[in-house]
Write an enzyme that holds these catalytic residues in place. Sequence first.
Site: not given
Ligand code: FCB
Length: 436
Positions: A79, A123, A168, A295, A297, A345
């Site tokens: 990607r 992006h 995002e 995505n 985290y 992600e």
């Molecule tokens: C996400 C973004 C990516 C990167 C990660 C850590 O929010 O899409 O570009 O910065 O975080």
Amino acid sequence: MSDVTAGLPDDFFWGVATSAYQIEGAWDEDGRGLSIWDTFARRPGAVVNGENGDVACDHYHRMPEDVSLIAGLGVDKYRFSVSWPRVQPGGRGPVNPRGIDFYSRLVDSLLEKGVDPWLTLYHWDLPQELEDAGGWPLRDTAHRFQDYAGLVHDALGDRVPTWTTLNEPWCSAVLGYETGRHAPGRTSFAEAMRATHHLLLAHGLAAGELRSRGVSSLGITLNMGSHTAASSDPGDVDAARRADGFGTRIYLDPLVLGRYPDDVLADVAARGASIPVADGDLAVISTPLDVVGVNYYTSHVHSAGGVVPTGRPVTAMDWEIVPEGFTSLLLRLQRDYSVPMVITENGAAFDDRLVDGLVEDVDRVAYLASHISAVAAAVRGGADVRGYLAWSLMDNFEWGYGYGKRFGLVWVDYGSQERVLKRSARWYRDLITGGL
Ligand code: FCB
């Protein structure tokens, strides 16, 4: 099959992800125009150490070598994002042939090596001229995006199977226009709400454009987490509701259900702002999706006073490591929206060190293993998740944090541009090629 992937279907796919501004460099070559990140990064104090993406990982010049690296990991998909100002310098008018040629060569190189290209149109690198004209708070920007989507499809549509419109939009709208932490660095809640709607409209217009051209794997990528209340106190419960409303439902409700959530509209109005919906917009925005990119985290616990730390271990970003929040997010998305999902992600920054030519990033291996297990648990629980793309292929420009935060499976020496596979890259390769 390893414990980590237990329950994932045989056709589950694996990949790695990057984005244009974070890796390409070559900021003023071959007719590329300026983006809002070129401008923002030059603003004093915007990025740690005054760093910027002028050179980044020099991927623009090292693309063939990087594609070999990607293929060497054994992944199914890669990607990447297209830099809008590289292919359409001012955000209007004809394609820049030298700019689009880079992506054409990238796509060909991937296909030659048996890796499927997964293209993200946006992006975060809006052409500066469009920001000068009003940026995302301006409705016309959505129409410009539709034209841009068509230009990119003209050139690459014969070879790229999967298209993501936006990465995002929360970050574009909120970090870009409300908190000012990201480009273009404006600080107005009202503008952020206008930007939110025009980003969604841009998505819908581009999705319609791509759909009419026969694209059959189409989506948008959202950053999401689980939001829970610290207690049953009404203030805490309301804080969690708002976080979920402004983080998730303000996007997925219009995208999937064709309406903005009432409670969020009321919150927006209470702050003296509005979402500028015109007749027909919601039908455009809810153009059917083939995939929602997730995505993930971290997750958050909320109280009336703000986010409450839980004392869990954190990454180098100070983000708490919450794999079970990933499982509950995916199950919740399945329940409320019932659309196919792909993890576009997931990953972590840690304070990696290159010692004697090796990066022993065991904490990243643990992060990835626990989060892939969390995805597998959600799939076993009924979530329709089709694949997983790790963030990121290699260390890169981490926006306002500059080069200090390393998310890569591959170490980048920014002096020599040498790439070194970290332990996590070898672990990931072994996992997906069946060796674990
Ligand atoms: C996400 C973004 C990516 C990167 C990660 C850590 O929010 O899409 O570009 O910065 O975080």
